[in-house]
Motif scaffolding. Structure first.
Motif, mmCIF file in Angstrom:
data_model
loop_
_atom_site.group_PDB
_atom_site.id
_atom_site.type_symbol
_atom_site.label_atom_id
_atom_site.label_comp_id
_atom_site.label_asym_id
_atom_site.label_seq_id
_atom_site.Cartn_x
_atom_site.Cartn_y
_atom_site.Cartn_z
ATOM 1 N N GLY A 75 0.854 -1.192 0.000
ATOM 2 C CA GLY A 75 0.000 0.000 0.000
ATOM 3 C C GLY A 75 0.885 1.235 0.000
ATOM 4 N N PHE A 76 0.403 2.301 -0.621
ATOM 5 C CA PHE A 76 1.238 3.462 -0.843
ATOM 6 C C PHE A 76 0.829 4.623 0.049
ATOM 7 C CE2 PHE A 76 3.620 2.060 -4.483
ATOM 8 C CZ PHE A 76 2.898 0.973 -4.885
ATOM 9 N N GLY A 77 1.698 5.608 0.106
ATOM 10 C CA GLY A 77 1.382 6.839 0.797
ATOM 11 C C GLY A 77 1.382 6.727 2.301
ATOM 12 N N ARG A 104 6.884 12.999 -1.875
ATOM 13 C CA ARG A 104 5.575 12.359 -1.860
ATOM 14 C C ARG A 104 4.783 12.766 -0.619
ATOM 15 N NH1 ARG A 104 6.367 6.251 -2.261
ATOM 16 N NH2 ARG A 104 4.104 6.273 -2.065
ATOM 17 N N LEU A 105 5.477 12.941 0.492
ATOM 18 C CA LEU A 105 4.809 13.397 1.704
ATOM 19 C C LEU A 105 4.293 14.825 1.521
ATOM 20 C CD1 LEU A 105 3.973 13.157 4.641
ATOM 21 C CD2 LEU A 105 6.312 13.756 5.294
ATOM 22 N N VAL A 106 5.101 15.664 0.880
ATOM 23 C CA VAL A 106 4.673 17.044 0.630
ATOM 24 C C VAL A 106 3.426 17.047 -0.247
ATOM 25 C CG1 VAL A 106 5.293 19.222 -0.467
ATOM 26 C CG2 VAL A 106 6.984 18.000 0.928
ATOM 27 N N ARG A 107 3.438 16.230 -1.295
ATOM 28 C CA ARG A 107 2.280 16.187 -2.179
ATOM 29 C C ARG A 107 1.040 15.699 -1.431
ATOM 30 N NH1 ARG A 107 1.124 12.282 -7.325
ATOM 31 N NH2 ARG A 107 3.315 12.643 -7.863
ATOM 32 N N LYS A 108 1.217 14.685 -0.601
ATOM 33 C CA LYS A 108 0.096 14.162 0.185
ATOM 34 C C LYS A 108 -0.498 15.254 1.070
ATOM 35 C CE LYS A 108 -0.769 10.570 3.744
ATOM 36 N NZ LYS A 108 -1.668 9.620 3.071
ATOM 37 N N ALA A 109 0.376 16.018 1.735
ATOM 38 C CA ALA A 109 -0.095 17.056 2.643
ATOM 39 C C ALA A 109 -0.776 18.193 1.895
ATOM 40 C CB ALA A 109 1.084 17.598 3.456
ATOM 41 N N LYS A 157 5.615 23.557 -7.050
ATOM 42 C CA LYS A 157 6.267 22.245 -7.084
ATOM 43 C C LYS A 157 5.234 21.128 -7.158
ATOM 44 C CE LYS A 157 9.641 19.195 -6.413
ATOM 45 N NZ LYS A 157 8.856 17.944 -6.401
ATOM 46 N N VAL A 158 4.227 21.182 -6.305
ATOM 47 C CA VAL A 158 3.217 20.129 -6.302
ATOM 48 C C VAL A 158 2.375 20.184 -7.570
ATOM 49 C CG1 VAL A 158 1.205 19.211 -5.085
ATOM 50 C CG2 VAL A 158 3.180 20.041 -3.793
ATOM 51 N N PHE A 159 2.058 21.406 -8.034
ATOM 52 C CA PHE A 159 1.295 21.559 -9.279
ATOM 53 C C PHE A 159 2.022 20.883 -10.433
ATOM 54 C CE2 PHE A 159 0.220 23.649 -13.234
ATOM 55 C CZ PHE A 159 -1.170 23.721 -13.190
ATOM 56 N N ASN A 160 3.318 21.150 -10.557
ATOM 57 C CA ASN A 160 4.092 20.548 -11.644
ATOM 58 C C ASN A 160 4.173 19.029 -11.498
ATOM 59 O OD1 ASN A 160 4.602 22.967 -12.946
ATOM 60 N ND2 ASN A 160 6.500 23.364 -11.831
ATOM 61 N N ASP A 161 4.336 18.544 -10.259
ATOM 62 C CA ASP A 161 4.383 17.094 -10.041
ATOM 63 C C ASP A 161 3.098 16.434 -10.545
ATOM 64 O OD1 ASP A 161 6.868 17.257 -8.937
ATOM 65 O OD2 ASP A 161 6.210 17.057 -6.857
ATOM 66 N N LEU A 162 1.962 17.014 -10.176
ATOM 67 C CA LEU A 162 0.677 16.444 -10.609
ATOM 68 C C LEU A 162 0.472 16.601 -12.107
ATOM 69 C CD1 LEU A 162 -1.680 17.545 -7.698
ATOM 70 C CD2 LEU A 162 -1.157 15.209 -8.367
ATOM 71 N N GLN A 163 0.859 17.754 -12.642
ATOM 72 C CA GLN A 163 0.716 17.982 -14.085
ATOM 73 C C GLN A 163 1.496 16.941 -14.880
ATOM 74 O OE1 GLN A 163 -1.215 20.540 -15.389
ATOM 75 N NE2 GLN A 163 -0.889 19.597 -17.381
ATOM 76 N N HIS A 164 2.655 16.563 -14.369
ATOM 77 C CA HIS A 164 3.503 15.598 -15.078
ATOM 78 C C HIS A 164 2.968 14.167 -15.004
ATOM 79 C CE1 HIS A 164 7.073 18.596 -14.532
ATOM 80 N NE2 HIS A 164 6.321 18.901 -15.568
ATOM 81 N N TRP A 204 -6.923 5.017 -6.642
ATOM 82 C CA TRP A 204 -5.767 5.614 -5.980
ATOM 83 C C TRP A 204 -6.112 7.031 -5.526
ATOM 84 C CZ3 TRP A 204 -2.485 2.053 -4.882
ATOM 85 C CH2 TRP A 204 -2.191 1.022 -5.775
ATOM 86 N N GLU A 205 -5.514 7.441 -4.403
ATOM 87 C CA GLU A 205 -5.645 8.822 -3.966
ATOM 88 C C GLU A 205 -4.809 9.717 -4.881
ATOM 89 O OE1 GLU A 205 -7.612 9.916 -1.683
ATOM 90 O OE2 GLU A 205 -8.242 7.997 -0.805
ATOM 91 N N ALA A 206 -5.183 11.006 -4.964
ATOM 92 C CA ALA A 206 -4.500 11.923 -5.875
ATOM 93 C C ALA A 206 -3.011 12.041 -5.560
ATOM 94 C CB ALA A 206 -5.153 13.306 -5.816
ATOM 95 N N ASP A 207 -2.661 11.980 -4.282
ATOM 96 C CA ASP A 207 -1.251 12.117 -3.924
ATOM 97 C C ASP A 207 -0.435 10.876 -4.262
ATOM 98 O OD1 ASP A 207 -1.026 10.422 -1.161
ATOM 99 O OD2 ASP A 207 -2.945 11.434 -1.289
ATOM 100 N N GLU A 208 -1.119 9.750 -4.542
ATOM 101 C CA GLU A 208 -0.426 8.502 -4.869
ATOM 102 C C GLU A 208 -0.217 8.333 -6.370
ATOM 103 O OE1 GLU A 208 -2.229 5.642 -1.350
ATOM 104 O OE2 GLU A 208 -3.427 6.020 -3.137
#
Length: 662
Positions: free
Chosen positions: A16-18, A301-306, A347-354, A585-589
């Motif tokens: 399990g992730f995240g 990944r923790l930053v994105r989750k938060a 940073k998180v926006f770009n991570d999700l966009q990618h 999956w959750e968005a942060d995963e």
């Protein structure tokens, strides 16, 4: 490495992730401040089974040293199977004796013959009592054959026997998705004793497959009451899998409530909850660990989750979050670490966009440094593993269609036959047609007609608890094959690229399957070595309430681990995990999100509907009354809507994937 030893020693199980919560720190009180029951989290179900079996064995041994009886309260269910298997192993290999053990089972269906395959009496003997040296007179299981007008007196006698034995030393509990312990359904009061109870529809729906339909599940059961359970000297509640995560959170962190009867165990003086990572996923220290401890914000990944969590709390898209939002919702230390809300947001926006790509097999001749998949090779060999013969189109039908249309060499491998999910009435309909069609042309194969008669005769006289004969299972499996071929042909996949593995572990004829065996893994290895894929897609679904998805994933993990040491093609092979019909999956995963157009979504629906046996009277609907195509579309639209709410482009629907890192 010898494969048989690998299977026995350390079967890898998907974690399990995240999950970022440290569970072994000394400042446990801070981490668990929201928890009202001591809770212990293990990575895998097998670790949970080992730990709980060790504790039960220790209790038995301590009583033996004192020359005393050890009185156990025992439940049934899939959660307990690993524990009972480990206790049997300890008896056979380590000499653990049960000659001083007295057991009281928590519940039994009513009415129910003890000889029925559905009875908890049968379950307990099959999985524990028949394999250890417990004296028969020390076994107590509620009797489902008592005349109704005598049940009340019988329940009082059951209570008397518990007291006469000295009370229960250790009570082992499972938990239902309604929050029931034993069969104490929602509404059961704190002071209830052993009694007959009417089962909640959700509980009956969970058991519908085992009983060949909801209507066949008993409406009542005899169960120990909540107060009876709480009189035990020690209680251990065990839960496995994400499907139990929400009710575990209510049980452990919220106030006691009769709507969640398990929550009453908070009042006990000697109680613990033992969980795997999936079942713990909704606890505060796992879901939002920054609310209970200072975090190391170097983990992207923790930053994105938060930050994704913060967007939901503040009801804002990513690029509109402010420093005040971070402070107001408990993320001030993240803000202080990075120094700027804008920098975090970008940073998180770009991570999700990618993560978004319309090229799930990689886009040829482009810079792929910010894409989820490699550009080369432009045309990839791909194996899509589908546990049952419809999980592929339900879970990733739009992506599958794109992979085919973009010219990749796509193979689909169905891991199990899925015969158990075909209703008896459905097979009768098919065989009736085949029989009459052959008679109409007077050219039917005599042997085939005899087989049809054999199957139809069995179904006509089949008892409620009777296991299907091999001919019936074969016929049901052929129906699933026919439907799967129809769906994949519609997507343009040739028959030569459709593989029916029929893994042996599944062919038990009943809901409880056999353990993974060497032959299961070899079948998977042989297919992989034949195709030598650049990409593998597999179901990483821990919410599957029936367990088959998880076992199918384990076979793939074991096969890959064994082959990684000797197969050159493995160096260029990536594994992507999709989810099944029960969760996304959750968005942060998410590491790859594939947009699905309205036309592609419609084609995906058409492919799902070709699995007709799973539309009409499907056996595995669970408590969700929506048909599988409805679940898939609503889930895919919800994923797209979530990306939109986070500030990404707006799409009709999306399918999501997580990359597996060995």
């Amino acid at each position: 490495m010898d494969l048989s030893k690998k299977l026995q020693s350390d079967n890898p199980v998907f974690y399990g992730f995240g999950e970022y919560a440290p569970t072994n720190l000394t400042h446990r009180d801070m981490l668990t401040k929201y928890e009202k029951i001591p809770s212990y989290i293990y990575p895998e179900g097998k670790d949970v089974s080992q730990a709980v079996a060790d504790e039960i064995a220790d209790s038995i041994k301590k009583k033996q040293k004192k020359g005393e009886k050890c009185v156990l309260g025992l439940p049934t269910g899939s959660t307990q199977l690993g524990i009972y298997a480990e206790l049997v192993r300890k008896h056979k290999e380590e000499g653990l004796s049960f000659n001083n053990v007295v057991t009281f089972n928590i519940d039994e269906y009513y009415p129910m013959s003890p000889h029925s395959i559905h009875s908890y009496n049968n379950y307990m003997h099959r999985h524990l009592y028949d394999h250890v040296d417990i004296p028969e007179e020390n076994i107590h299981i509620p009797d489902g054959t008592i005349m109704f007008d005598s049940v009340h007196d019988y329940c009082r006698e059951y209570e008397r026997l518990i007291k006469e034995a000295g009370g229960i030393d250790l009570m082992l509990l499972g938990i239902g998705r309604t929050g029931h312990i034993g069969f104490n359904e929602p509404g059961s009061g704190r002071n209830t004793r052993t009694r007959i109870i009417t089962l909640d529809p959700v509980t009956r729906q969970e058991e519908a497959t085992e009983f060949q339909g909801f209507i066949n599940v008993p409406r009542r059961a005899i169960t120990m009451g909540v107060d009876t359970i709480l009189e035990s000297r020690k209680i251990i509640l065990v839960a496995l899998g994400e499907s139990k995560a929400r009710v575990i959170q209510k049980t452990v962190e919220e106030d006691p409530d009769s709507e969640v009867p398990a929550s009453f165990i908070q009042e006990h003086h000697n109680v613990k909850v033992v969980l795997d990572s999936g079942a713990s996923s909704q606890l505060v220290r796992v879901r939002t660990p920054w609310l209970v401890d200072n975090m190391d914000w170097n983990d992207d990944r923790l930053v994105r989750k938060a930050v994704v969590w913060l967007c939901k709390q503040a009801k804002k898209p990513l690029l509109k979050l402010t420093g005040k939002d971070y402070n107001d919702y408990g993320l001030s230390d993240l803000l202080a670490t990075v120094g700027s809300a804008y920098r975090i947001n970008i940073k998180v926006f770009n991570d999700l966009q990618h993560t978004i790509t319309g090229w799930p097999g990689g886009k040829p001749e482009v810079d792929d440094s910010n894409r989820p998949e490699r550009a080369e090779p432009a045309k990839k060999r791909i194996v899509i593993f589908s546990p049952h013969p419809d999980d592929d189109v339900i879970s990733m039908g739009g992506t599958l269609l794109r992979l085919v249309e973009q010219g990749h060499d796509v193979h689909v491998a169905y891991q199990v036959s899925g015969n158990f999910a075909v209703a008896d009435e459905y097979i009768s309909r098919y065989l009736d047609f085949h029989h009459e069609y052959a008679d109409f042309y007077d050219s039917g194969n005599k042997k085939a007609k005899e087989q049809n008669e054999k199957v139809l005769s069995f179904l006509k006289n089949k008892k409620d608890d009777e296991v299907d004969i091999p001919d019936v299972r074969k016929a049901k499996g052929l129906i699933r094959r026919m439907e799967a071929r129809s769906a994949l042909r519609y997507f343009g996949i040739p028959d030569s690229h459709i593989h029916f593995l029929d893994l042996p572990f599944y062919e038990s004829g009943r809901r409880q399957k056999n353990p993974i065996g060497e032959e299961d893994v070899k079948i998977v290895m042989n297919l992989l070595d034949e195709v030598k894929p650049h990409q593998i897609f597999a179901a990483g679904d821990l919410s599957d309430p029936h367990g088959t998805h998880r076992v199918c994933l384990d076979t793939i993990f074991i096969a890959l681990e064994h082959m990684r040491e000797e197969k050159e093609w493995m160096k260029d092979c990536w594994l992507w995990l999709y989810r099944g019909a029960w969760a996304e999956w959750e968005a942060d995963e998410i590491e790859m999100a594939v947009p699905i157009s309205p036309i592609e979504l419609a084609r995906k629906r058409d492919a799902i509907l070709r699995h007709q046996s799973q539309k009409e009277g499907a056996m595995f609907m669970g408590e969700d009354e929506r048909e599988f195509w409805q679940r898939a579309e609503q889930r895919n639209r919800a994923t797209a809507r979530l990306y939109d709410e986070l500030g990404m482009a707006e799409y009709e629907a999306m399918e999501a994937f997580v990359k597996y890192y060995p």
